[in-house]
Scaffold this motif. Sequence first.
Motif, PDB file in Angstrom:
ATOM      1  N   THR A  78       0.834  -1.105   0.131  1.00 39.88           N
ATOM      2  CA  THR A  78      -0.159   0.063  -0.122  1.00 39.88           C
ATOM      3  C   THR A  78       0.876   1.211   0.043  1.00 39.88           C
ATOM      4  N   PRO A  79       0.406   2.436  -0.153  1.00 40.95           N
ATOM      5  CA  PRO A  79       1.336   3.713  -0.303  1.00 40.95           C
ATOM      6  C   PRO A  79       1.805   3.816   1.295  1.00 40.95           C
ATOM      7  N   MET A  80       1.141   3.462   2.357  1.00 41.58           N
ATOM      8  CA  MET A  80       1.566   3.759   3.647  1.00 41.58           C
ATOM      9  C   MET A  80       2.614   2.434   3.838  1.00 41.58           C
ATOM     10  N   ASP A  81       2.484   1.455   3.390  1.00 38.83           N
ATOM     11  CA  ASP A  81       3.574   0.363   3.570  1.00 38.83           C
ATOM     12  C   ASP A  81       4.803   1.214   2.820  1.00 38.83           C
ATOM     13  N   ALA A  82       4.718   1.387   1.249  1.00 40.08           N
ATOM     14  CA  ALA A  82       5.843   1.896   0.858  1.00 40.08           C
ATOM     15  C   ALA A  82       6.610   2.940   1.414  1.00 40.08           C
ATOM     16  N   VAL A  83       5.822   4.012   2.220  1.00 45.77           N
ATOM     17  CA  VAL A  83       6.233   4.942   3.038  1.00 45.77           C
ATOM     18  C   VAL A  83       7.111   4.349   4.369  1.00 45.77           C
ATOM     19  N   ALA A  84       6.231   3.474   4.829  1.00 45.20           N
ATOM     20  CA  ALA A  84       7.180   2.892   6.016  1.00 45.20           C
ATOM     21  C   ALA A  84       8.285   2.209   5.588  1.00 45.20           C
ATOM     22  N   ALA A  85       8.310   1.729   4.599  1.00 43.50           N
ATOM     23  CA  ALA A  85       9.769   1.122   4.161  1.00 43.50           C
ATOM     24  C   ALA A  85      10.758   2.155   3.854  1.00 43.50           C
ATOM     25  N   ALA A  86      10.373   2.871   3.382  1.00 47.44           N
ATOM     26  CA  ALA A  86      11.225   4.098   3.099  1.00 47.44           C
ATOM     27  C   ALA A  86      11.687   5.110   4.313  1.00 47.44           C
ATOM     28  N   LEU A  87      10.757   5.259   5.251  1.00 48.21           N
ATOM     29  CA  LEU A  87      11.205   5.778   6.684  1.00 48.21           C
ATOM     30  C   LEU A  87      12.315   4.765   7.450  1.00 48.21           C
ATOM     31  N   GLU A  88      11.995   3.395   7.227  1.00 47.04           N
ATOM     32  CA  GLU A  88      13.039   2.455   7.783  1.00 47.04           C
ATOM     33  C   GLU A  88      14.270   2.440   7.341  1.00 47.04           C
ATOM     34  N   ALA A  89      14.161   2.685   5.790  1.00 49.17           N
ATOM     35  CA  ALA A  89      15.494   2.800   5.111  1.00 49.17           C
ATOM     36  C   ALA A  89      16.138   4.120   5.511  1.00 49.17           C
ATOM     37  N   ALA A  90      15.746   5.162   5.729  1.00 51.81           N
ATOM     38  CA  ALA A  90      16.093   6.575   6.150  1.00 51.81           C
ATOM     39  C   ALA A  90      16.772   6.224   7.387  1.00 51.81           C
ATOM     40  N   ALA A  91      16.065   5.501   8.537  1.00 53.47           N
ATOM     41  CA  ALA A  91      16.335   5.194   9.830  1.00 53.47           C
ATOM     42  C   ALA A  91      17.783   4.337   9.646  1.00 53.47           C
ATOM     43  N   ALA A  92      17.870   3.470   8.869  1.00 47.39           N
ATOM     44  CA  ALA A  92      19.171   2.913   8.750  1.00 47.39           C
ATOM     45  C   ALA A  92      20.448   3.715   8.632  1.00 47.39           C
ATOM     46  N   VAL A  93      20.317   4.730   7.741  1.00 51.16           N
ATOM     47  CA  VAL A  93      21.193   5.549   7.360  1.00 51.16           C
ATOM     48  C   VAL A  93      21.631   6.689   8.700  1.00 51.16           C
TER      49      VAL A  93
END
Length: 188
Positions: A78-93
């Motif tokens: 879903t759009p929110m699931d894709a955004v959640a994945a993006a936020l976690e990727a940013a968190a890793a950085v």
Amino acid sequence: MGRWQPDARGRLARAALELYVERGFDRTSVAEIAERAGLTERTFFRHYADKREVLFAGSSELRDVLASAVEQAPASATPMDAVAAALEAAAAVLEARQEHARQRQSVIDANSELQERELIKLASLSATLSDALRQREVDEAAAGLAAEVGIAVFKFAFRRWVDRTEDKELAQFIRESLADLRAATADR
């Protein structure tokens, strides 16, 4: 000036943050930053447009991470699931930079001009998420709303992380904040 040393950009960034924390943003000059880094003002301006940019230089990297993570999310997300994945990727950085992030945020919190610049950066991150969602053929309204909600979640989780309210990774704060959002919007 002594013998040439590598990583002028990093040295300038470290010197600037140290001085901003010690003296405050407004009471720190470019000349003082360059001197602390063992460099010249000219070298400073080769790397940064002004002394604010030292605090916001990583924004393009973060935009790239967010866009890439949305693009790589499963087609069924879903759009929110894709955004959640993006936020976690940013968190890793950001995870390895917690102390830097904490100090940077304290400098921003103490200066209204920097707070305004931070809001512009966050709006840019939201636009990146929205654009990436539209590339996935999410309609404009849903893409914009998911992106804005995602940035709100990120801001809330980031604040908890830099304030060290609990000993958790940023990604965990993001997951908890998303769960709280889902709970708050669930039908009862």
